[in-house]
Design a protein around this motif. Structure first.
Motif: not given
Length: 331
Positions: A47-48, A79-82, A223-228, A274-276
């Motif tokens: 999921g990365l 996502k990998w960075k997190r 699944d990475y940025d918060d759109w707000n 997995h990431f999620h």
């Protein structure tokens, strides 16, 4: 267009190195980032991979020693960075950056877009109390200050570039909805270009949710940025007379935001990856991060009209002939 490059090929390569060395050293210091190694490919089951707008196809290949699996060339390392921040033991206020190289096979080839993507991918841990718009804006101002500092060094080394671009003292902030309200009836790209001519440098915020017109300003992975709490740094490119994106970034989704955006995008099945699962279980740190285009930054500061002047890729024959007629040598 009456255009002639200011630098020859060897000068260009030297200038590219100057820009990259200067920028990455200064951004690492300004944001408290440590350089790390990063993958060129990942397994889909992790999921990365960055799904971008959801329609781009990753380049994939089989791995003979891992039967039944195919690896995917990354689109980005959002996502990998997190996961890496957690694994390496980074603390709040600390972060990482890496050289991200990718292949985007479905990219439309033009002056600004290539099959090859190179950027500084960076990510930094936040305290949850700092997960707000003030933190986002302050980080944007810091990045913009490093862009200006790098430009000053480049112009000192190559004064003939002085008429190639203009960077205002401060960067302007505007939301996607405010931009739509400002230019009703225009397309998203027309709105970006029009405001770039006014502001010269701005951060376009809150990209992903539908606007009052019914459509989002631009597609964003859920699944990475918060759109707000996200946005793009755009500069005005005078030779191309357009908005010129050098960075996409944002504060990352938390558990609730992830579920809300997955549902809105019709991607709820990703929650099983997995990431999620790690994120939904509260095992990943709160972070802010983004990507800063390496060749994009070079192209802007060197007064170039084609991204192929800053990195090596492949192009349609007609495009190469047109550039040659203009005296433009692609790397």
């Amino acid at each position: 267009m009456d255009y002639r490059p200011c630098l020859n090929l060897r000068q260009t390569e030297s200038a590219i190195k100057l820009i990259k060395d200067t920028f990455q050293n200064n951004i690492a210091e300004a944001l408290h980032l440590q350089r790390v190694s990063a993958p060129l490919y990942v397994m889909p089951s992790s999921g990365l991979n960055d799904n971008l707008t959801g329609v781009e196809r990753p380049v994939s290949f089989d791995v003979p020693d891992i039967p039944g699996e195919e690896a995917q060339i990354v689109h980005s390392l959002a996502k990998w960075k997190r996961l890496a921040l957690k694994r390496y033991g980074f603390k709040p206020g600390e972060g990482l950056y890496t050289d991200m190289n990718a292949i985007r096979r479905d990219e439309t080839l033009d002056a600004l877009h290539s099959l090859y993507v190179d950027q500084w991918d960076w990510e930094k841990i936040l305290d949850k109390k700092d997960r707000n718009e003030g933190t986002l804006k302050e980080t944007v101002r810091t990045i913009y200050a490093v862009v200006k500092k790098t430009a000053q060094k480049v112009l000192a080394a190559y004064p003939q570039l002085g008429q190639g671009f203009e960077l205002p003292e401060k960067i302007t902030f505007i939301t996607a909805q405010e931009l739509e309200d400002r230019y009703p009836g225009s397309t998203a790209k027309e709105r970006e270009d029009a405001f770039a001519r006014e502001a010269k440098a701005y951060f376009l915020m809150k990209i992903g949710w539908p606007l009052r017109s019914g459509a989002p300003h631009d597609g964003r992975a859920p699944d990475y940025d918060d759109w707000n709490l996200n946005g793009d740094i755009l500069l005005y490119h005078p030779l191309l007379d357009c908005a010129f994106e050098i960075s996409s970034m944002g504060i990352r989704v938390d558990e609730q935001t992830l579920l809300r955006q997955l549902k809105a995008s019709g991607c709820e099945e990703r929650a099983k990856l997995h990431f999620h699962q790690e994120l939904l279980a509260g095992r990943l740190p709160c972070t802010i991060g983004g990507g800063i285009g390496q060749s994009r930054l070079c192209m802007f500061m060197l007064g170039q009209i084609h991204i192929g002047q800053s990195h090596v890729s492949i192009w349609p024959e007609a495009m190469m002939e047109r550039m040659a007629e203009m005296g433009v040598e692609l790397l």
